[in-house]
Design an enzyme around this catalytic site. Sequence first.
Site, PDB file in Angstrom:
ATOM      1  N   ARG A  51      33.492  37.459  28.227  1.00  0.00           N
ATOM      2  CA  ARG A  51      32.883  36.979  29.452  1.00  0.00           C
ATOM      3  C   ARG A  51      32.752  38.044  30.532  1.00  0.00           C
ATOM      4  O   ARG A  51      31.688  38.236  31.106  1.00  0.00           O
ATOM      5  CB  ARG A  51      33.712  35.837  30.076  1.00  0.00           C
ATOM      6  N   THR A  52      33.869  38.707  30.831  1.00  0.00           N
ATOM      7  CA  THR A  52      33.849  39.547  32.028  1.00  0.00           C
ATOM      8  C   THR A  52      32.841  40.694  31.862  1.00  0.00           C
ATOM      9  O   THR A  52      32.025  40.954  32.743  1.00  0.00           O
ATOM     10  CB  THR A  52      35.259  40.079  32.325  1.00  0.00           C
ATOM     11  N   LYS A  80      41.034  60.941  23.003  1.00  0.00           N
ATOM     12  CA  LYS A  80      41.388  62.376  22.896  1.00  0.00           C
ATOM     13  C   LYS A  80      42.467  62.761  23.899  1.00  0.00           C
ATOM     14  O   LYS A  80      42.830  63.921  24.018  1.00  0.00           O
ATOM     15  CB  LYS A  80      40.153  63.234  23.173  1.00  0.00           C
ATOM     16  N   ARG A 101      38.234  47.574  32.996  1.00  0.00           N
ATOM     17  CA  ARG A 101      39.371  46.762  32.523  1.00  0.00           C
ATOM     18  C   ARG A 101      40.301  47.685  31.750  1.00  0.00           C
ATOM     19  O   ARG A 101      39.849  48.483  30.919  1.00  0.00           O
ATOM     20  CB  ARG A 101      38.891  45.642  31.613  1.00  0.00           C
ATOM     21  N   HIS A 129      43.116  40.250  38.621  1.00  0.00           N
ATOM     22  CA  HIS A 129      41.766  40.107  38.061  1.00  0.00           C
ATOM     23  C   HIS A 129      40.890  39.486  39.152  1.00  0.00           C
ATOM     24  O   HIS A 129      40.518  38.314  39.086  1.00  0.00           O
ATOM     25  CB  HIS A 129      41.834  39.203  36.820  1.00  0.00           C
TER      26      HIS A 129
HETATM   27  C1  NCD Z   1      41.118  36.330  31.456  1.00  0.00           C
HETATM   28  C2  NCD Z   1      41.672  37.742  31.456  1.00  0.00           C
HETATM   29  O1  NCD Z   1      41.092  38.642  30.830  1.00  0.00           O
HETATM   30  O2  NCD Z   1      42.660  37.919  32.134  1.00  0.00           O
HETATM   31  N1  NCD Z   1      39.864  36.239  30.848  1.00  0.00           N
HETATM   32  C3  NCD Z   1      38.756  36.461  31.603  1.00  0.00           C
HETATM   33  O3  NCD Z   1      38.534  37.528  32.114  1.00  0.00           O
HETATM   34  N2  NCD Z   1      37.946  35.431  31.826  1.00  0.00           N
HETATM   35  C4  NCD Z   1      42.073  35.325  30.940  1.00  0.00           C
HETATM   36  C5  NCD Z   1      42.674  35.538  29.583  1.00  0.00           C
HETATM   37  O4  NCD Z   1      42.385  36.505  28.888  1.00  0.00           O
HETATM   38  O5  NCD Z   1      43.471  34.670  29.212  1.00  0.00           O
END
Ligand code: NCD
Length: 305
Positions: A51-52, A80, A101, A129
Amino acid sequence: MRSLISIHDLSPDEIDGLIATANDIMANPDDYADCCRRKKLATLFYEPSTRTRLSFESAMLELGGSVIGFSEATSSSSAKGESVSDTARTVGCFADIIAMRHPKEGAPLVASISAGVPVINAGDGGHNHPTQTLADLITISREKGRLGNMTVGLCGDLKFGRTVHSLIDALSRYAGIKFIMISPDELTIPDYVMQDIILKRNIPYYETGSLEEVMHELDILYMTRVQRERFFNEADYIRLKDSYVLTPEKLISAKKELAVLHPLPRVNEISTSVDDDPRACYFKQVLYGKFIRMALIMMLLEVNK
Ligand code: NCD
């Protein structure tokens, strides 16, 4: 130049502004189709994501911009031994904005110091997040018409669930919020969240192991997955993973206007038979997340429609 590392980097007024812009984009998408023409977003994802990452990429494409990046650490120079700081400085030579991320807490902050372009934290380890929180807030605002004066149940892995930490931080700035934290004893919220946010700001809260006990009180139920990748011990994960499973039967005692949120991905914690209940908002949350990321990208790139 601004980055978004923690939800605290945005004031409540700015969050209201992002929600208003996202609502306007939903109503008038054509007005925004060229806002980011010739701008590039880089998505640097060192951890899995559906999703993100795709939400950020769709957001930039719908603003008329383009996208570069990688979706696993092994395909980047970190394999590396390159530092996050050098990678960010390099990518800042190519892209106008970065979404990162990373499994290490603080990595996007480190990146923001050297990138030379805005950096958005798209999840750092078990820490924060903030853009998921923006998706959560716009969903709550659209469903309830307000962000304060409600009882919010947070259920599942409150220890490692980074979305929960950012959401607590965000909601505790609104009046009349009460948190009910539902988790096994081993997965309660980290001490720093309790001390620095809930106790410091005097937010009313109640901790319990039982979802059934508190269901009738909730205006929002925020379900989360047990974060397998953050456990040291697989046996602990297996013991705790099905601590809570939301079913239609458990919703019988809930308010009619309850909104059930989940950042997704879900594993077992919400039965698919809940999906058709009008109170299930988690797929709307995904959709709204894209629009509020569009608003955020515009804000950080300082572009208007
Ligand atoms: C979440 C995350 O990555 O923290 N997912 C997301 O970004 N929608 C929640 C999760 O992974 O449980």
